[in-house]
Design a protein around this motif. Sequence first.
Motif, mmCIF file in Angstrom:
data_model
loop_
_atom_site.group_PDB
_atom_site.id
_atom_site.type_symbol
_atom_site.label_atom_id
_atom_site.label_comp_id
_atom_site.label_asym_id
_atom_site.label_seq_id
_atom_site.Cartn_x
_atom_site.Cartn_y
_atom_site.Cartn_z
ATOM 1 N N LYS A 189 1.805 7.041 -6.695
ATOM 2 C CA LYS A 189 0.687 7.863 -7.149
ATOM 3 C C LYS A 189 0.839 9.323 -6.737
ATOM 4 O O LYS A 189 0.408 10.229 -7.459
ATOM 5 N N SER A 190 1.421 9.560 -5.575
ATOM 6 C CA SER A 190 1.463 10.924 -5.022
ATOM 7 C C SER A 190 2.778 11.648 -5.285
ATOM 8 O O SER A 190 2.825 12.879 -5.245
ATOM 9 N N GLY A 191 3.849 10.885 -5.506
ATOM 10 C CA GLY A 191 5.164 11.507 -5.615
ATOM 11 C C GLY A 191 5.807 11.811 -4.281
ATOM 12 O O GLY A 191 6.903 12.369 -4.224
ATOM 13 N N LYS A 192 5.156 11.463 -3.182
ATOM 14 C CA LYS A 192 5.708 11.632 -1.833
ATOM 15 C C LYS A 192 6.115 10.265 -1.303
ATOM 16 O O LYS A 192 5.486 9.265 -1.601
ATOM 17 N N ASP A 193 7.152 10.234 -0.485
ATOM 18 C CA ASP A 193 7.736 8.976 -0.037
ATOM 19 C C ASP A 193 7.018 8.458 1.213
ATOM 20 O O ASP A 193 7.548 8.505 2.327
ATOM 21 N N TYR A 194 5.821 7.938 1.026
ATOM 22 C CA TYR A 194 5.064 7.372 2.147
ATOM 23 C C TYR A 194 5.699 6.060 2.611
ATOM 24 O O TYR A 194 6.292 5.323 1.825
ATOM 25 N N PHE A 199 0.842 -1.202 0.000
ATOM 26 C CA PHE A 199 0.000 0.000 0.000
ATOM 27 C C PHE A 199 0.874 1.248 0.000
ATOM 28 O O PHE A 199 0.621 2.196 -0.764
ATOM 29 N N SER A 200 1.906 1.279 0.855
ATOM 30 C CA SER A 200 2.766 2.470 0.945
ATOM 31 C C SER A 200 3.514 2.700 -0.360
ATOM 32 O O SER A 200 3.707 3.846 -0.781
ATOM 33 N N GLU A 201 3.932 1.638 -1.015
ATOM 34 C CA GLU A 201 4.634 1.778 -2.296
ATOM 35 C C GLU A 201 3.699 2.342 -3.369
ATOM 36 O O GLU A 201 4.100 3.179 -4.184
ATOM 37 N N TRP A 202 2.452 1.892 -3.363
ATOM 38 C CA TRP A 202 1.462 2.419 -4.311
ATOM 39 C C TRP A 202 1.189 3.891 -4.045
ATOM 40 O O TRP A 202 1.171 4.709 -4.971
ATOM 41 N N GLN A 203 0.992 4.248 -2.784
ATOM 42 C CA GLN A 203 0.705 5.643 -2.452
ATOM 43 C C GLN A 203 1.884 6.542 -2.823
ATOM 44 O O GLN A 203 1.690 7.682 -3.271
ATOM 45 N N THR A 204 3.090 6.039 -2.668
ATOM 46 C CA THR A 204 4.281 6.797 -3.065
ATOM 47 C C THR A 204 4.303 7.028 -4.571
ATOM 48 O O THR A 204 4.557 8.147 -5.042
ATOM 49 N N ASN A 223 -4.715 -10.881 10.861
ATOM 50 C CA ASN A 223 -5.891 -11.176 11.683
ATOM 51 C C ASN A 223 -6.760 -9.934 11.755
ATOM 52 O O ASN A 223 -6.389 -8.881 11.235
ATOM 53 N N ASN A 224 -7.904 -10.070 12.378
ATOM 54 C CA ASN A 224 -8.859 -8.968 12.286
ATOM 55 C C ASN A 224 -8.720 -7.928 13.393
ATOM 56 O O ASN A 224 -9.661 -7.226 13.711
ATOM 57 N N TYR A 225 -7.498 -7.808 13.936
ATOM 58 C CA TYR A 225 -7.208 -6.652 14.779
ATOM 59 C C TYR A 225 -5.882 -5.999 14.403
ATOM 60 O O TYR A 225 -5.401 -5.116 15.112
ATOM 61 N N PHE A 226 -5.287 -6.378 13.292
ATOM 62 C CA PHE A 226 -4.075 -5.734 12.787
ATOM 63 C C PHE A 226 -4.413 -4.770 11.668
ATOM 64 O O PHE A 226 -5.116 -5.130 10.713
ATOM 65 N N GLY A 227 -3.886 -3.551 11.753
ATOM 66 C CA GLY A 227 -4.020 -2.557 10.701
ATOM 67 C C GLY A 227 -2.733 -1.762 10.599
ATOM 68 O O GLY A 227 -1.663 -2.233 10.982
ATOM 69 N N PHE A 228 -2.805 -0.527 10.130
ATOM 70 C CA PHE A 228 -1.598 0.288 9.997
ATOM 71 C C PHE A 228 -1.979 1.731 9.717
ATOM 72 O O PHE A 228 -3.127 2.046 9.397
ATOM 73 N N ARG A 229 -0.999 2.631 9.850
ATOM 74 C CA ARG A 229 -1.146 4.027 9.440
ATOM 75 C C ARG A 229 0.146 4.463 8.752
ATOM 76 O O ARG A 229 1.197 3.883 8.948
ATOM 77 N N MET A 230 0.042 5.517 7.963
ATOM 78 C CA MET A 230 1.164 5.963 7.159
ATOM 79 C C MET A 230 1.971 7.061 7.854
ATOM 80 O O MET A 230 1.466 7.821 8.668
ATOM 81 N N ALA A 231 3.250 7.137 7.469
ATOM 82 C CA ALA A 231 4.147 8.204 7.903
ATOM 83 C C ALA A 231 4.862 8.763 6.676
ATOM 84 O O ALA A 231 4.842 8.163 5.599
ATOM 85 N N LEU A 232 5.500 9.905 6.880
ATOM 86 C CA LEU A 232 6.177 10.602 5.785
ATOM 87 C C LEU A 232 7.246 11.503 6.392
ATOM 88 O O LEU A 232 6.950 12.290 7.296
ATOM 89 N N SER A 233 8.477 11.370 5.937
ATOM 90 C CA SER A 233 9.532 12.248 6.439
ATOM 91 C C SER A 233 9.260 13.682 5.994
ATOM 92 O O SER A 233 8.763 13.918 4.897
ATOM 93 N N ALA A 234 9.625 14.638 6.844
ATOM 94 C CA ALA A 234 9.362 16.045 6.547
ATOM 95 C C ALA A 234 10.525 16.712 5.844
ATOM 96 O O ALA A 234 10.430 17.875 5.479
ATOM 97 N N ARG A 235 11.627 16.002 5.618
ATOM 98 C CA ARG A 235 12.797 16.620 5.001
ATOM 99 C C ARG A 235 13.173 15.855 3.747
ATOM 100 O O ARG A 235 13.009 14.671 3.673
#
Length: 366
Positions: free
Chosen positions: A230-235, A223-228, A354-366
């Motif tokens: 598509k957006s041009g930002k290094d998620y 997912f993070s590679e796809w978002q990177t 399993n049905n209690y594992f998920g995730f959130r994204m981060a992005l370096s500011a520099r």
Amino acid sequence: MRRKSILLVLLFFLAVCAAHAAELKNEKARQEGNRLVITYDLEGKENEAQVNLILTVDGKTCKASDLHVEGDVGKVRTGRGKRISWNILQDFPRGLRSGVDWELTTAGEAFTDSVTGMEMVFVKGGCYRMGDTFGDGYADEKPVHEVCVNDFYMGKHEVTVGQFRKFVQDTNYRTEAEKGDGCYIWTGTKWVKQRDKNWRNPGFSQRDNHPVVCVSWNDAKKFSEWQTRKSGKDYRLPTEAEWEYAARSGGKSEKYAGGNDVDAVAWYSKNSGSETHPVGQKRPNGLGLYDMSGNVREWCSDWYGEKYYSQSPRDNPDGPSSGSYRVLRGGSWVYIPRNVRAADRGWYIPEIRNNYFGFRMALSAR
């Protein structure tokens, strides 16, 4: 980070080092008489944002408020043509012969990712005491040690079902649960892997504003590679050190993410009803981040090391160089309060879902 140089005729040279957050644009520096003038544009959907200027002179770090600095610093309305002016000779009557670094950042603002609609919150870096600072944790949360992290952005919410659906629809991606033998679910008495369970059907009802579950570490990385792309930002996934720093509202002394009242900030075993809840319903922490305690356990980028805290570097640690397990943080809807603490560490193989594992994204500011 971009480096620029200007030569001032006050018997000193300024080596300008501008480190900026994503919403600062077109930073420029020039001399006007005995002043250093910095201009920039401040872009974003918010009406205003906090703009901070830090100057380092002869190895000493100074805030703008410590010097004769005026103009668009502090709370600044978004827009173009912003100007900051430093009257150098008022602070250094004899001028300077050494280099001066300056750092311009924004703090507290958010931006919305154009691809997913994901809100990203700026987290000003700093140093904190990482680990079991309350003395009620587990052995792998010790020793408590000082860690410093750079500026970064963190997802305001866990990645939602709707956001994950956009990824799947754009790429035809199939999760490891869908390609394999399903996802572990809680039956009320035990965990059972069921072949028909996956992010679309995790064993309880979900809408697009629920956190996506039944995703492995490998799925989150895709997912993070796809978002990177598509957006041009290094998620990316956050490091474990970034995660805890952000969860504790910038490294504050907080047992849970946002304070010491678990019911106010977390969906956990006592109040969840054995299922996830829409993101953002509990009280946010001091940075405006939601559900970092409870709701779903969140994958981090690090390999897990049980003894890693005893050998962790101080600056921007990113875990052991190899391992068998990936780190998870934050507890979940099925956990007791002890396991939704901000310092609690979890680990599983990267393929597990399993049905209690998920995730959130981060992005370096520099």
